[in-house]
Design an enzyme around this catalytic site. Sequence first.
Site, PDB file in Angstrom:
ATOM      1  CD  GLU A  56      -3.653  -1.518   2.797  1.00  0.00           C
ATOM      2  OE1 GLU A  56      -3.963  -0.251   3.695  1.00  0.00           O
ATOM      3  OE2 GLU A  56      -3.662  -1.414   1.878  1.00  0.00           O
ATOM      4  CG  ASP A  57      -2.301   2.585   6.046  1.00  0.00           C
ATOM      5  OD1 ASP A  57      -2.585   2.912   4.824  1.00  0.00           O
ATOM      6  OD2 ASP A  57      -2.943   4.008   6.394  1.00  0.00           O
ATOM      7  CB  SER A  76      -2.247   3.142  -3.412  1.00  0.00           C
ATOM      8  OG  SER A  76      -2.103   4.130  -3.264  1.00  0.00           O
ATOM      9  CB  ALA A  77      -7.314   3.024  -3.150  1.00  0.00           C
ATOM     10  CG  ASP A  95      -1.524   1.007   1.347  1.00  0.00           C
ATOM     11  OD1 ASP A  95      -2.253   1.759   0.466  1.00  0.00           O
ATOM     12  OD2 ASP A  95      -2.087   2.091   2.687  1.00  0.00           O
ATOM     13  CG  LEU A  96       1.722   5.617  -1.746  1.00  0.00           C
ATOM     14  CD1 LEU A  96       2.983   5.532  -2.481  1.00  0.00           C
ATOM     15  CD2 LEU A  96       1.096   6.337  -3.086  1.00  0.00           C
ATOM     16  CG  ASP A  97      -2.010   7.528   0.539  1.00  0.00           C
ATOM     17  OD1 ASP A  97      -0.982   8.634   0.221  1.00  0.00           O
ATOM     18  OD2 ASP A  97      -2.876   7.389   0.280  1.00  0.00           O
ATOM     19  CE  LYS A 131      -5.764  -1.064  -0.992  1.00  0.00           C
ATOM     20  NZ  LYS A 131      -4.406   0.089  -0.531  1.00  0.00           N
ATOM     21  CB  THR A 181       0.502  10.986   1.678  1.00  0.00           C
ATOM     22  OG1 THR A 181       1.057   9.041   1.973  1.00  0.00           O
ATOM     23  CG2 THR A 181       1.465  11.440   0.456  1.00  0.00           C
ATOM     24  CE  LYS A 195      -5.458   6.004   9.177  1.00  0.00           C
ATOM     25  NZ  LYS A 195      -4.842   5.275  10.432  1.00  0.00           N
TER      26      LYS A 195
HETATM   27  C1  BG6 Z   1      -5.761   5.783  -0.381  1.00  0.00           C
HETATM   28  C2  BG6 Z   1      -6.000   6.416   0.871  1.00  0.00           C
HETATM   29  O1  BG6 Z   1      -4.546   5.408  -0.835  1.00  0.00           O
HETATM   30  O2  BG6 Z   1      -5.891   6.085  -1.370  1.00  0.00           O
HETATM   31  C3  BG6 Z   1      -7.147   6.892   1.220  1.00  0.00           C
HETATM   32  O3  BG6 Z   1      -5.532   5.553   2.191  1.00  0.00           O
HETATM   33  C4  BG6 Z   1      -7.256   7.531  -0.420  1.00  0.00           C
HETATM   34  O4  BG6 Z   1      -7.099   8.552   2.023  1.00  0.00           O
HETATM   35  C5  BG6 Z   1      -7.797   6.991  -1.406  1.00  0.00           C
HETATM   36  O5  BG6 Z   1      -8.879   8.389  -0.486  1.00  0.00           O
HETATM   37  C6  BG6 Z   1      -7.510   6.983  -3.053  1.00  0.00           C
HETATM   38  O6  BG6 Z   1      -7.314   8.304  -2.940  1.00  0.00           O
HETATM   39  P1  BG6 Z   1      -7.020   9.771  -3.836  1.00  0.00           P
HETATM   40  O7  BG6 Z   1      -5.709   9.807  -4.057  1.00  0.00           O
HETATM   41  O8  BG6 Z   1      -6.796   8.592  -5.523  1.00  0.00           O
HETATM   42  O9  BG6 Z   1      -8.280  10.332  -3.686  1.00  0.00           O
HETATM   43 MG    MG Z   2      -2.581   3.339   3.651  1.00  0.00          MG
END
Ligand code: BG6
Ligand code: MG
Length: 223
Positions: free
Chosen positions: A175-176, A120-121, A13-15, A151, A21, A49
């Site tokens: 993942e967090d 990452s989403a 996962d990224l964020d 997710k 972030t 999240k």
């Molecule tokens: C996830 C984050 O990685 O991405 C979420 O944990 C975020 O908080 C989601 O809403 C979607 O991100 P983005 O940048 O496409 O709006």
């Molecule tokens: Mg995350």
Amino acid sequence: MVNFEQIKGFVFDLDGVIADTSIYHSKAWRQLAEELGVTWTTELSNNLKGVSRMDSLNLILKAGGKESAYTEEEKEHYATEKNTNYLNLLKDMDASAILPGINDFIEDLKRHDYKLSLASASKNSPLVLEQLGLAKYFEKRVDPATLKHGKPDPEIFARGAEILGLKPEECVGIEDATAGIKSINGASELSIGIGDPKILNEADINFTDTSKLTLENIKQALK
Ligand code: BG6
Ligand code: MG
């Protein structure tokens, strides 16, 4: 559970795992929630999240009992507003936002020939990786725009293994978020949760923060 020796790849996962972030996502959502008259709580913040942009907006509206208050067009407008605020917060972000131990962990994985992919989403992940200087490590990325379900559905982590040419049981997902751990488990990969073990209680292995994320600690946890 999986043997350490059978692991061939890591799906990240990224964020909140690679970089901090997630605090910027929370800040930008909080600003929008308050503008829409929805009370911000820690529980709401945790539930968002890992969840996609539109699903997050829908969760916020639901929390405020406003799920039918806006048209799709108005919701698109608010989602775009949140993203503009998020990108503003990211403007000056650089490699200093990489979470503790992550650079060393990635270097160690490369040294040991593990494969790496990103699940990452976030549609902003290519930009975030560029700013962090980590894009070269994550040439394999799942494009969230191509997913049928976000997710906690397993699709994104299943794809994270598939693009590496690996079986799910050869992969570790990191993942967090609760939604992310559910996705990893649903994809039959080994799940590592980063953060509060009470919140991430479905993870196979838990580390309270990224500084504990090392190959040695994973090996020990699997013994
Ligand atoms: C996830 C984050 O990685 O991405 C979420 O944990 C975020 O908080 C989601 O809403 C979607 O991100 P983005 O940048 O496409 O709006
Ligand atoms: Mg995350």
